[in-house]
Scaffold this motif. Sequence first.
Motif, PDB file in Angstrom:
ATOM      1  N   GLU A 187       0.826  -1.211   0.000  1.00  0.00           N
ATOM      2  CA  GLU A 187       0.000   0.000   0.000  1.00  0.00           C
ATOM      3  C   GLU A 187       0.865   1.269   0.000  1.00  0.00           C
ATOM      4  OE1 GLU A 187      -3.053   0.051  -0.596  1.00  0.00           O
ATOM      5  OE2 GLU A 187      -3.416  -2.098  -0.424  1.00  0.00           O
ATOM      6  N   ARG A 190       1.881   1.869  -3.543  1.00  0.00           N
ATOM      7  CA  ARG A 190       0.731   2.346  -4.315  1.00  0.00           C
ATOM      8  C   ARG A 190       0.468   3.823  -4.018  1.00  0.00           C
ATOM      9  NH1 ARG A 190      -4.482  -1.142  -3.551  1.00  0.00           N
ATOM     10  NH2 ARG A 190      -3.093  -2.593  -4.672  1.00  0.00           N
ATOM     11  N   ALA A 191       0.542   4.207  -2.742  1.00  0.00           N
ATOM     12  CA  ALA A 191       0.311   5.610  -2.401  1.00  0.00           C
ATOM     13  C   ALA A 191       1.376   6.508  -3.019  1.00  0.00           C
ATOM     14  CB  ALA A 191       0.302   5.771  -0.880  1.00  0.00           C
ATOM     15  N   GLN A 192       2.639   6.048  -3.029  1.00  0.00           N
ATOM     16  CA  GLN A 192       3.693   6.822  -3.681  1.00  0.00           C
ATOM     17  C   GLN A 192       3.436   6.957  -5.177  1.00  0.00           C
ATOM     18  OE1 GLN A 192       7.430   4.868  -2.601  1.00  0.00           O
ATOM     19  NE2 GLN A 192       8.003   6.694  -1.411  1.00  0.00           N
ATOM     20  N   ARG A 193       3.069   5.831  -5.810  1.00  0.00           N
ATOM     21  CA  ARG A 193       2.884   5.833  -7.261  1.00  0.00           C
ATOM     22  C   ARG A 193       1.702   6.713  -7.671  1.00  0.00           C
ATOM     23  NH1 ARG A 193       2.802   0.868  -7.510  1.00  0.00           N
ATOM     24  NH2 ARG A 193       0.554   0.483  -7.565  1.00  0.00           N
ATOM     25  N   GLN A 194       0.626   6.642  -6.917  1.00  0.00           N
ATOM     26  CA  GLN A 194      -0.584   7.378  -7.272  1.00  0.00           C
ATOM     27  C   GLN A 194      -0.686   8.743  -6.571  1.00  0.00           C
ATOM     28  OE1 GLN A 194      -3.794   4.718  -6.327  1.00  0.00           O
ATOM     29  NE2 GLN A 194      -3.223   3.233  -7.919  1.00  0.00           N
ATOM     30  N   ARG A 195       0.337   9.070  -5.731  1.00  0.00           N
ATOM     31  CA  ARG A 195       0.308  10.313  -4.952  1.00  0.00           C
ATOM     32  C   ARG A 195      -1.007  10.397  -4.173  1.00  0.00           C
ATOM     33  NH1 ARG A 195       3.982  13.997  -5.683  1.00  0.00           N
ATOM     34  NH2 ARG A 195       2.582  15.718  -5.095  1.00  0.00           N
ATOM     35  N   GLY A 196      -1.310   9.260  -3.485  1.00  0.00           N
ATOM     36  CA  GLY A 196      -2.567   9.170  -2.751  1.00  0.00           C
ATOM     37  C   GLY A 196      -2.349   9.293  -1.258  1.00  0.00           C
ATOM     38  N   GLY A 256      -6.136   5.302   1.268  1.00  0.00           N
ATOM     39  CA  GLY A 256      -7.074   6.316   0.803  1.00  0.00           C
ATOM     40  C   GLY A 256      -7.637   7.199   1.888  1.00  0.00           C
TER      41      GLY A 256
END
Length: 329
Positions: A187, A190-196, A256
């Motif tokens: 996760e 994913r947060a790094q990749r999507q800037r989430g 998220g």
Amino acid sequence: MNTDSLAQPQDDAAMPRRLGSLRLRLTLGVPLLTLAIVVVLTWSRAGPAAPVDELGRIVWQVLLLSVAQLLLIEALLLRPLQRLAAGCEAMESDAMPLQPEGARPAPGLAAELDRIGHAMRRVHGSLRQQDQDAQALRRELAHQRLLLEQAQAALEANRRELASLERTDALTGLANLRAFDEALRREFKRAQRQRGLLALAVLDLDEFKQFNQRHGAATGDAALKRVATLLNERFKRDTDVVARLGGEEFVALLPGVGMAEAQGVLELLRDDLRSLGLPDGQGQLTLSVGLAAVSPAHPYLSAQALMQAADEALYIAKHAGRDRLSLAA
């Protein structure tokens, strides 16, 4: 010129050639058939690796059995056929008159034919028995293969069950530390990749060791199970990950979700825990929480750095009086 007289020597010469060809085929075929039977029997008895391990013994067995069978065939079949051919040759060379239709063969020839027929029947019976043995062996191999497949299926089911246990806390049914570490790395990337957004809360029951000493380990285990149920009820999105890190420490990973939203949910969780009915009404539990969150405005270098920030926030909450939530700087 009489064509019958020309054909006769050719037929006479063909008989020894046929016997020689038959002898050659038997000499080649019997060892091969014997080798196949010995290898299959050894394999079914001792496993697939046995024919290689027992190669020397198999070679001697095949050699001895082949020699015995060839000697038996030579004595019971080939030599009588050779004598019969020689007798036919002698009779034809002496221009013996043809016997009238319906006349009996000579006594010596009849006895020779009887011996040949008996030998042929014995050979046929032996081949039929070998075929029956081979069929029985194939059935046994099919049965053993079925048992092996069933054992492999059971082993795979046990392996899956063991793998599931390795990722689940035995007492509470929550994810364990290993499963949580995998989810955190996944996760965070994913947060790094999507800037989430990604929130991480470390939760610790206050003074739980004293609670265990007062009420006993069984009551403590029951309390941990109820806390785990409460966490599952509060964090029930498909993406939420709730795990038990060990002892009385839990963790919640909320993809998220930002800092403010996570803070509100965790404050409600602390209120729920205060009103949670413990087994037999035994006392009350409170919760200290350390919260850190990833956002585009507040990034972390690694998942370990995020976890360390949440641990440090928990440490501050504990030393500030417990029963509170502390935010990472």
